[in-house]
Design an enzyme around this catalytic site. Structure first.
Site, PDB file in Angstrom:
ATOM      1  CB  THR A 151      -0.879  -0.008   1.270  1.00  0.00           C
ATOM      2  OG1 THR A 151      -1.563  -1.255   1.314  1.00  0.00           O
ATOM      3  CG2 THR A 151      -1.891   1.109   1.241  1.00  0.00           C
ATOM      4  CB  VAL A 152       3.398   2.527   2.362  1.00  0.00           C
ATOM      5  CG1 VAL A 152       4.152   3.833   2.526  1.00  0.00           C
ATOM      6  CG2 VAL A 152       2.472   2.291   3.549  1.00  0.00           C
ATOM      7  CE  LYS A 162       4.913   1.155  11.801  1.00  0.00           C
ATOM      8  NZ  LYS A 162       3.572   1.275  11.244  1.00  0.00           N
ATOM      9  N   GLY A 174       1.577   7.571  11.064  1.00  0.00           N
ATOM     10  CA  GLY A 174       1.219   7.788   9.659  1.00  0.00           C
ATOM     11  C   GLY A 174       1.466   9.201   9.174  1.00  0.00           C
ATOM     12  CB  ILE A 209       0.494  12.683  12.865  1.00  0.00           C
ATOM     13  CG1 ILE A 209      -1.011  12.384  12.841  1.00  0.00           C
ATOM     14  CG2 ILE A 209       0.813  13.752  13.894  1.00  0.00           C
ATOM     15  CD1 ILE A 209      -1.548  11.914  14.189  1.00  0.00           C
ATOM     16  N   GLY A 248     -10.187  -5.531   7.329  1.00  0.00           N
ATOM     17  CA  GLY A 248      -8.775  -5.513   6.929  1.00  0.00           C
ATOM     18  C   GLY A 248      -7.932  -4.552   7.751  1.00  0.00           C
ATOM     19  CE  LYS A 295       2.540   2.991  14.641  1.00  0.00           C
ATOM     20  NZ  LYS A 295       1.064   2.902  14.470  1.00  0.00           N
TER      21      LYS A 295
END
Lengths: 428, 428
Positions: B14-15, B107, B136, B138, B189, B207
């Site tokens: 996805t990323v 992370k 994400g 932020i 998901g 994180k």
């Protein structure tokens, strides 16, 4: 990188003193973080003798900020005097002409002269950094310029003047009118020397103009902002809005449209359950929207010694670490000239009016709205006051033009007891 | 500065696909902002043939991410594979060994191997940047490292796992228990392949470990975190907390104390009117506190293609502009070894217990608390259920030690129908 970064600080008010305090208190921490010492070479302020509660020993004194800006032993000129003309502008220009980087908290200077200063700085290979100029401690300049660099920005908005938000919050809390809370804010020292900068929306609009430039790649266009202050926000509207699930905020909004750049700074309604609606008191909030990121919300203190000095230090530390980049996110010579566009984006509106106590009055108002193509989401008629029937209406989305036409037609119906109030409801 | 910055991207989930999309779509905008083109030289992923909905034409393909990381025509290795061992670690080390900068969203890798990787990077004069690894979209890494550089950080906290916050929010909305909402999140998901990473608090703790290191100048110490997941949060507690004006959040908190670094990731109560209390669904929120700035709150999407890719692009654009600096805010070799300290900071606690239906049961509980020096802020006994009387207590501030002693003594009173639940109420 062990050479110290040498600062010349012009202006020793609240923020200047805050910066001096941090540099004295956190010298070791800052050196560990930036890799080099940050020192103050010289300072300048209007009065040398004033007791500021912080030692200035070891710093040279300059009566003239322009002289300070030109000193050979200053690497970065830190402009904390304020004002869009006079010494702040002269000294900033002098610093850039001497090849020095500038850190400033001066929103007025950048909103009015930002383009010329940016061009001067970039031609000279110098930086102008100004995190403290917008929303105090909130790192919005950095977030917009750096964190969202991969985004096409779709909207920037926020509550950028803590004094106005304080007054509006306290009006709702106390049920008192604007004048009473204006006096309270004044007594607490929350107002600028010229209060119109705050309550007239000017200060917040300066900030919006800067954000718009970075967000949309346009030259700062303060004159293109539709500005309306909070002076005419009535307690009746605040209470009526609360009753319908909204808060009234002095909200800045900037969006690029097909017709040009919309920039508005005006009282708006926002849902009371939204982050903006929940923002009480003097705190600031900025909402940034981009095509990839969606929405981020930044909330924090918009003023005060510590938060503003913290933002100034952020710029100074970046420079110490070797940061460089253009002033407004891309080279000043590549910024487009902004075409100001009045807001035509459809919005829901809140309307409040007093109707004369006549049969059919409400029907006439509803008919006028219908004829203008405006449909009604909610309408409330509350108990009569003397000879008037107060009516609240929330419309579905319509254009401001259609609304203005309807308001104009309403004025000719002969059923209004006074001019209606119309406030935009911002989509969040 | 007109030479392109050439990327090698490993990982096209996805990323990774999000980053490719942004680079293709916003090439002109990004070049205007960074002053140079950003191009993709080569990519790597597990399967070459998968249809990812984005064109990879023009990019070289490498089956082996280590080979990608070493390519001469790659300036920045973008690691978007994930996992704290295996290819992600090997390729990151190879990239640094080849003198390349690294951008990663990983992370786990940084929480476990951050110190060694940072030392390797800094010895080689390379960067590791990882805005996307925490919360994400932020911009918390940037805010903490750069915007608060002049602050002594006093506390970092936040909701850093959107899936947990989604489950907790939906439990309150629906009144259904944990298992039912776990299944809902799974069907949507929202869960990692190993769900314990989410609901066990591991992902969020990764994180927090990274944030702590930057905030307090300590080596990343994932093992020093007290971790408790949300699996044991019951719907009874969520509803009881709501009834008393609180929300239950999986909250990460890090603070430096005289005894060492406290790091907690556990379900806590927060006032429902606070920004953290109002955070519903999958959104993340980070609260940063410093001695100068006071408090800032950052809110935004903690996951998803666009937001995470936006954060990756932030790092890439910074590198294109010439950003440099240490990995964790100061040189890795100067980071102190963290001494993990269990939380002894006094806090108010929420207690829920079922009392047997005996005369004097409530008095015994109150007496035990009083004898441990714990005073009661609020107590509610609600209607009996079968043979139990549900009792809710909010204590005044006390130490966890005192509370544990009281809970132990309570177990010996013979009036408890089951083990009491005790949750910390975090000061905001």
């Amino acid at each position: 990188m062990s050479q110290p970064l040498r600062l010349g600080i012009a202006g020793l008010g609240t923020v200047g003193v805050g910066v001096v305090r941090i540099i004295r208190k956190q010298a070791a921490l800052i050196e560990a973080r930036t890799g080099r010492p940050i020192t103050i070479t010289a300072v300048s302020a209007r009065s040398r003798d004033k007791d500021r509660g912080v030692s200035l020993s070891g710093y040279a004194w300059e009566d003239d900020p322009v002289a300070l800006a030109k000193r050979d032993d200053v690497d970065v000129f830190v402009e904390l005097m304020g004002g869009d003309e006079g010494p702040a502008k002269d000294a900033t220009e002098a610093a850039l002409a001497s090849g020095k980087d500038v850190v400033t908290a001066n929103k007025a200077l950048l909103a009015i002269h930002g383009q010329a200063l940016a061009e001067q700085a970039e031609a000279a290979g110098c930086l102008i950094r100004y995190e403290a100029a917008v929303a105090g401690g909130i790192p919005v300049i950095k977030a917009l310029t750096e964190s969202l660099a991969g985004n096409e920005i779709t909207r920037v908005m926020g509550v950028m003047n803590g004094t106005c938000n304080y007054i509006l919050t306290r009006m709702e809390e106390t049920g008192n009118g604007y004048n009473s809370l204006f006096e309270e804010a004044e007594a607490l020292g929350y107002l600028e020397a010229d209060p119109n900068l705050d309550v007239g929306g000017i200060d917040a609009a300066h900030k919006l103009a800067i954000l718009s430039s970075i967000a949309f790649g346009t030259q700062v266009d303060f004159d293109g902002i539709e500005i309306e202050g909070i002076q005419r926000v009535s307690i009746d509207d605040i209470l009526a809005a609360a009753n319908m699930g909204y808060k009234i905020k002095l909200l800045g909004v900037a969006q690029m449209t097909g017709r040009g750049l919309e920039q508005r700074m005006q009282p708006c309604l926002v849902p009371d359950s939204s982050p903006l609606g929940q923002l009480a008191g003097g705190t600031n909030m900025i909402v940034l929207e981009g095509d990839a990121i969606g929405q981020i919300v930044l909330r924090g203190p918009g003023a005060g010694e510590g938060p503003t000095a913290s933002a100034v230090m952020s710029d100074i530390c970046d420079i110490a670490r070797g940061w460089h980049g253009p002033v407004f996110g891309q080279k000043a010579t590549t910024l487009a000239s902004a075409t100001a566009a009045l807001s035509q984006r459809p919005a829901a509106f809140y309307l409040r009016m007093g109707l004369l106590d006549k049969p059919g009055a409400l029907a006439k108002v509803a008919t006028v709205l219908g004829e203008a193509g405006i449909s009604i989401d909610r309408m409330r008629q509350t108990e009569h006051r003397s000879d008037q029937a107060p009516v609240l209406i929330v419309t579905h989305k319509c254009s401001r033009t259609a609304l203005d036409e309807a308001l104009d037609a309403m004025a000719h119906t002969g059923v209004l007891a006074s001019d209606p109030v119309a406030l935009r409801i911002e989509d969040l």
